[in-house]
Design a protein around this motif. Structure first.
Motif, PDB file in Angstrom:
ATOM      1  N   ASP A   1       4.053  -5.376  37.614  1.00  0.00           N
ATOM      2  CA  ASP A   1       3.078  -5.611  36.549  1.00  0.00           C
ATOM      3  C   ASP A   1       1.868  -6.309  37.166  1.00  0.00           C
ATOM      4  OD1 ASP A   1       1.990  -5.741  34.027  1.00  0.00           O
ATOM      5  OD2 ASP A   1       3.194  -7.457  33.362  1.00  0.00           O
ATOM      6  N   LEU A   2       0.696  -5.730  36.981  1.00  0.00           N
ATOM      7  CA  LEU A   2      -0.515  -6.286  37.586  1.00  0.00           C
ATOM      8  C   LEU A   2      -1.466  -6.818  36.507  1.00  0.00           C
ATOM      9  CD1 LEU A   2      -1.292  -3.406  40.125  1.00  0.00           C
ATOM     10  CD2 LEU A   2      -0.450  -5.688  40.700  1.00  0.00           C
ATOM     11  N   PRO A   3      -2.369  -7.715  36.904  1.00  0.00           N
ATOM     12  CA  PRO A   3      -3.395  -8.147  35.951  1.00  0.00           C
ATOM     13  C   PRO A   3      -4.321  -6.976  35.629  1.00  0.00           C
ATOM     14  CG  PRO A   3      -3.367  -9.556  37.906  1.00  0.00           C
ATOM     15  CD  PRO A   3      -2.525  -8.364  38.216  1.00  0.00           C
ATOM     16  N   GLY A   4      -4.957  -7.033  34.471  1.00  0.00           N
ATOM     17  CA  GLY A   4      -5.866  -5.953  34.082  1.00  0.00           C
ATOM     18  C   GLY A   4      -7.249  -6.152  34.678  1.00  0.00           C
TER      19      GLY A   4
ATOM     20  N   LYS B   1     -12.151 -12.667  42.392  1.00  0.00           N
ATOM     21  CA  LYS B   1     -10.889 -13.103  42.991  1.00  0.00           C
ATOM     22  C   LYS B   1      -9.754 -12.131  42.635  1.00  0.00           C
ATOM     23  CE  LYS B   1      -8.225 -16.804  41.990  1.00  0.00           C
ATOM     24  NZ  LYS B   1      -8.092 -18.054  41.248  1.00  0.00           N
ATOM     25  N   TRP B   2      -9.728 -11.722  41.374  1.00  0.00           N
ATOM     26  CA  TRP B   2      -8.699 -10.777  40.931  1.00  0.00           C
ATOM     27  C   TRP B   2      -8.864  -9.429  41.610  1.00  0.00           C
ATOM     28  CZ3 TRP B   2      -7.902 -11.369  34.917  1.00  0.00           C
ATOM     29  CH2 TRP B   2      -7.379 -12.637  34.669  1.00  0.00           C
ATOM     30  N   LYS B   3     -10.140  -9.024  41.755  1.00  0.00           N
ATOM     31  CA  LYS B   3     -10.386  -7.713  42.359  1.00  0.00           C
ATOM     32  C   LYS B   3      -9.856  -7.689  43.800  1.00  0.00           C
ATOM     33  CE  LYS B   3     -14.041  -4.300  43.234  1.00  0.00           C
ATOM     34  NZ  LYS B   3     -13.049  -3.379  43.722  1.00  0.00           N
TER      35      LYS B   3
ATOM     36  N   MET C   1      -7.476  -9.551  44.993  1.00  0.00           N
ATOM     37  CA  MET C   1      -6.013  -9.587  44.935  1.00  0.00           C
ATOM     38  C   MET C   1      -5.452  -8.187  44.655  1.00  0.00           C
ATOM     39  SD  MET C   1      -3.633 -11.863  42.419  1.00  0.00           S
ATOM     40  CE  MET C   1      -3.919 -11.183  40.839  1.00  0.00           C
ATOM     41  N   ILE C   2      -6.025  -7.510  43.683  1.00  0.00           N
ATOM     42  CA  ILE C   2      -5.512  -6.186  43.301  1.00  0.00           C
ATOM     43  C   ILE C   2      -5.800  -5.142  44.387  1.00  0.00           C
ATOM     44  CG2 ILE C   2      -5.676  -4.318  41.591  1.00  0.00           C
ATOM     45  CD1 ILE C   2      -6.232  -6.501  39.496  1.00  0.00           C
ATOM     46  N   ASP C   3      -7.033  -5.131  44.896  1.00  0.00           N
ATOM     47  CA  ASP C   3      -7.390  -4.144  45.921  1.00  0.00           C
ATOM     48  C   ASP C   3      -6.531  -4.314  47.172  1.00  0.00           C
ATOM     49  OD1 ASP C   3      -9.233  -3.114  44.251  1.00  0.00           O
ATOM     50  OD2 ASP C   3     -11.005  -3.815  45.347  1.00  0.00           O
ATOM     51  N   ASP C   4      -6.351  -5.573  47.594  1.00  0.00           N
ATOM     52  CA  ASP C   4      -5.510  -5.845  48.764  1.00  0.00           C
ATOM     53  C   ASP C   4      -4.109  -5.308  48.543  1.00  0.00           C
ATOM     54  OD1 ASP C   4      -7.175  -7.031  50.466  1.00  0.00           O
ATOM     55  OD2 ASP C   4      -6.385  -9.074  50.241  1.00  0.00           O
ATOM     56  N   TYR C   5      -3.581  -5.599  47.378  1.00  0.00           N
ATOM     57  CA  TYR C   5      -2.227  -5.135  47.054  1.00  0.00           C
ATOM     58  C   TYR C   5      -2.179  -3.603  47.073  1.00  0.00           C
ATOM     59  CZ  TYR C   5       1.715  -3.657  44.289  1.00  0.00           C
ATOM     60  OH  TYR C   5       2.826  -2.985  43.876  1.00  0.00           O
ATOM     61  N   LEU C   6      -3.122  -2.957  46.383  1.00  0.00           N
ATOM     62  CA  LEU C   6      -3.083  -1.496  46.260  1.00  0.00           C
ATOM     63  C   LEU C   6      -3.244  -0.796  47.606  1.00  0.00           C
ATOM     64  CD1 LEU C   6      -5.226  -0.943  43.035  1.00  0.00           C
ATOM     65  CD2 LEU C   6      -2.738  -0.896  43.235  1.00  0.00           C
ATOM     66  N   LEU C   7      -4.080  -1.356  48.446  1.00  0.00           N
ATOM     67  CA  LEU C   7      -4.380  -0.668  49.702  1.00  0.00           C
ATOM     68  C   LEU C   7      -3.426  -1.037  50.834  1.00  0.00           C
ATOM     69  CD1 LEU C   7      -8.277  -0.840  49.598  1.00  0.00           C
ATOM     70  CD2 LEU C   7      -6.791   1.040  48.920  1.00  0.00           C
ATOM     71  N   ARG C   8      -2.803  -2.204  50.743  1.00  0.00           N
ATOM     72  CA  ARG C   8      -1.996  -2.656  51.883  1.00  0.00           C
ATOM     73  C   ARG C   8      -0.495  -2.635  51.671  1.00  0.00           C
ATOM     74  NH1 ARG C   8      -5.517  -7.610  54.351  1.00  0.00           N
ATOM     75  NH2 ARG C   8      -7.479  -6.504  54.285  1.00  0.00           N
ATOM     76  N   ARG C   9      -0.089  -2.528  50.452  1.00  0.00           N
ATOM     77  CA  ARG C   9       1.351  -2.576  50.181  1.00  0.00           C
ATOM     78  C   ARG C   9       1.965  -1.223  50.544  1.00  0.00           C
ATOM     79  NH1 ARG C   9       5.392  -6.294  49.695  1.00  0.00           N
ATOM     80  NH2 ARG C   9       6.897  -5.657  48.118  1.00  0.00           N
ATOM     81  N   LYS C  10       2.612  -1.164  51.677  1.00  0.00           N
ATOM     82  CA  LYS C  10       3.062   0.125  52.217  1.00  0.00           C
ATOM     83  C   LYS C  10       4.120   0.800  51.359  1.00  0.00           C
ATOM     84  CE  LYS C  10       1.576  -0.172  56.876  1.00  0.00           C
ATOM     85  NZ  LYS C  10       0.871  -1.461  56.739  1.00  0.00           N
ATOM     86  N   GLN C  11       4.987  -0.020  50.742  1.00  0.00           N
ATOM     87  CA  GLN C  11       6.083   0.558  49.959  1.00  0.00           C
ATOM     88  C   GLN C  11       5.645   1.030  48.566  1.00  0.00           C
ATOM     89  OE1 GLN C  11       5.310  -2.476  51.104  1.00  0.00           O
ATOM     90  NE2 GLN C  11       7.248  -3.573  51.191  1.00  0.00           N
ATOM     91  N   LEU C  12       4.350   0.851  48.261  1.00  0.00           N
ATOM     92  CA  LEU C  12       3.832   1.294  46.963  1.00  0.00           C
ATOM     93  C   LEU C  12       3.784   2.822  46.941  1.00  0.00           C
ATOM     94  CD1 LEU C  12       2.552   0.488  44.256  1.00  0.00           C
ATOM     95  CD2 LEU C  12       0.358   0.352  45.430  1.00  0.00           C
ATOM     96  N   VAL C  13       4.631   3.418  46.112  1.00  0.00           N
ATOM     97  CA  VAL C  13       4.812   4.864  46.135  1.00  0.00           C
ATOM     98  C   VAL C  13       3.863   5.558  45.159  1.00  0.00           C
ATOM     99  CG1 VAL C  13       6.465   6.688  45.638  1.00  0.00           C
ATOM    100  CG2 VAL C  13       7.217   4.629  46.799  1.00  0.00           C
ATOM    101  N   ASN C  14       3.694   4.954  44.004  1.00  0.00           N
ATOM    102  CA  ASN C  14       2.871   5.585  42.978  1.00  0.00           C
ATOM    103  C   ASN C  14       2.321   4.520  42.036  1.00  0.00           C
ATOM    104  OD1 ASN C  14       2.402   8.485  41.656  1.00  0.00           O
ATOM    105  ND2 ASN C  14       2.719   6.988  40.048  1.00  0.00           N
ATOM    106  N   ILE C  15       1.073   4.747  41.600  1.00  0.00           N
ATOM    107  CA  ILE C  15       0.466   3.832  40.627  1.00  0.00           C
ATOM    108  C   ILE C  15       0.337   4.571  39.306  1.00  0.00           C
ATOM    109  CG2 ILE C  15      -1.673   2.622  40.067  1.00  0.00           C
ATOM    110  CD1 ILE C  15      -2.053   2.365  43.096  1.00  0.00           C
TER     111      ILE C  15
ATOM    112  N   ASP D   1     -14.079   5.196  37.734  1.00  0.00           N
ATOM    113  CA  ASP D   1     -14.402   4.613  39.049  1.00  0.00           C
ATOM    114  C   ASP D   1     -13.129   4.153  39.747  1.00  0.00           C
ATOM    115  OD1 ASP D   1     -17.053   5.028  38.569  1.00  0.00           O
ATOM    116  OD2 ASP D   1     -17.539   2.935  38.122  1.00  0.00           O
ATOM    117  N   PHE D   2     -12.246   3.531  38.971  1.00  0.00           N
ATOM    118  CA  PHE D   2     -11.011   3.033  39.554  1.00  0.00           C
ATOM    119  C   PHE D   2     -10.176   4.197  40.108  1.00  0.00           C
ATOM    120  CE2 PHE D   2      -6.574   1.686  39.309  1.00  0.00           C
ATOM    121  CZ  PHE D   2      -6.640   0.591  40.157  1.00  0.00           C
ATOM    122  N   MET D   3     -10.071   5.272  39.327  1.00  0.00           N
ATOM    123  CA  MET D   3      -9.285   6.432  39.786  1.00  0.00           C
ATOM    124  C   MET D   3      -9.953   7.116  40.981  1.00  0.00           C
ATOM    125  SD  MET D   3      -7.659   8.059  36.340  1.00  0.00           S
ATOM    126  CE  MET D   3      -8.828   7.683  35.064  1.00  0.00           C
TER     127      MET D   3
END
Ligand code: GTP
Ligand code: MG
Length: 201
Positions: free
Chosen positions: A76-79, A92-94, A96-110, A126-128
């Motif tokens: 569950d991520l912040p909006g 700050k949130w951006k 946090m979220i961008d780092d997570y989305l781009l660097r989390r290797k085990q992230l299979v699908n959003i 834009d986000f998509m």
């Protein structure tokens, strides 16, 4: 049809490097504040207090990991796009979220959640687009479908598809849910189970 038997909260992290050190497949929910991300996690797991929800936007502020059936993670991520926080806080949130989305290797699908009542919003497109550019696989989930009649829902869905086709030749998988009326959960779980199976092969 898909169901989840066991769901447990693992931890809340402020940075992607603090997330569980574990390489199990992971699925994250993102979208504008108040779209229903935390509610969707509760519907999928059939536990109405697992993820914290609120009628006020900005409830979820950290990266929250839940372990499902001892095998995979729901996150569950912040909006994004919530007007009432300072620019500094938004930045700050951006990060946090961008780092997570781009660097989390085990992230299979959003799963990108979109409120089915609204027209296509630039912030979501834009986000998509940025996910597409970074080759991060995603699916779209239209939420709060209980708030619209069938005709209006179909009209909004077609308009949205038309808008997306301006940017993409091929659309991602699209789901429709109501968290309050408990509609659309099993389809999402099935989709996740299918991906988990394909990863095992
Ligand atoms: N009618 C209806 N209301 C919903 C649905 N899903 C969520 N809500 C309501 O929408 C509000 C926001 O839900 P949350 O799940 O907290 O939204 P969120 O996307 O996690 O919000 P943030 O954590 O602030 O980014 C709450 O009042 C929910 O009860 C739905 O499918 N139908
Ligand atoms: Mg939330």
């Amino acid at each position: 049809m898909g169901e989840i038997k066991k769901a447990e909260f693992v931890k809340s992290s402020a940075k992607h490097i603090d997330c569980p050190k574990d390489d199990r497949p992971e699925y994250a929910f993102i979208g504008r504040s108040n779209v229903g991300k935390s509610s969707l996690i509760n519907m999928l797991t059939q536990r109405n207090k697992l993820a914290k929800i609120s009628s006020k936007p900005g409830k979820t502020q950290l990266i929250n990991h839940f372990i499902i059936d001892d095998y995979w993670f729901l996150v569950d991520l912040p909006g994004y796009g919530w007007a009432k926080v300072s620019k500094k806080e938004k930045a700050k949130w951006k990060v946090m979220i961008d780092d997570y989305l781009l660097r989390r290797k085990q992230l299979v699908n959003i799963f990108v959640l979109i409120d089915s009542r609204h027209e296509a919003q630039q912030i979501d497109i834009d986000f998509m687009m940025s996910l597409g550019m970074n080759e991060v696989p995603f699916a779209i989930v239209f939420t709060k479908i209980d708030k619209l009649g069938t005709t209006m829902l179909q009209k909004n869905m077609s308009a949205y598809r038309r808008e997306l086709k301006k940017y993409w030749d091929e659309l991602p998988p699209i789901f429709e849910v109501s968290n309050t009326k408990q509609i659309g959960g099993p389809e999402i779980i099935d989709y996740i189970h299918q991906i988990n199976q394909s990863l095992k092969q």
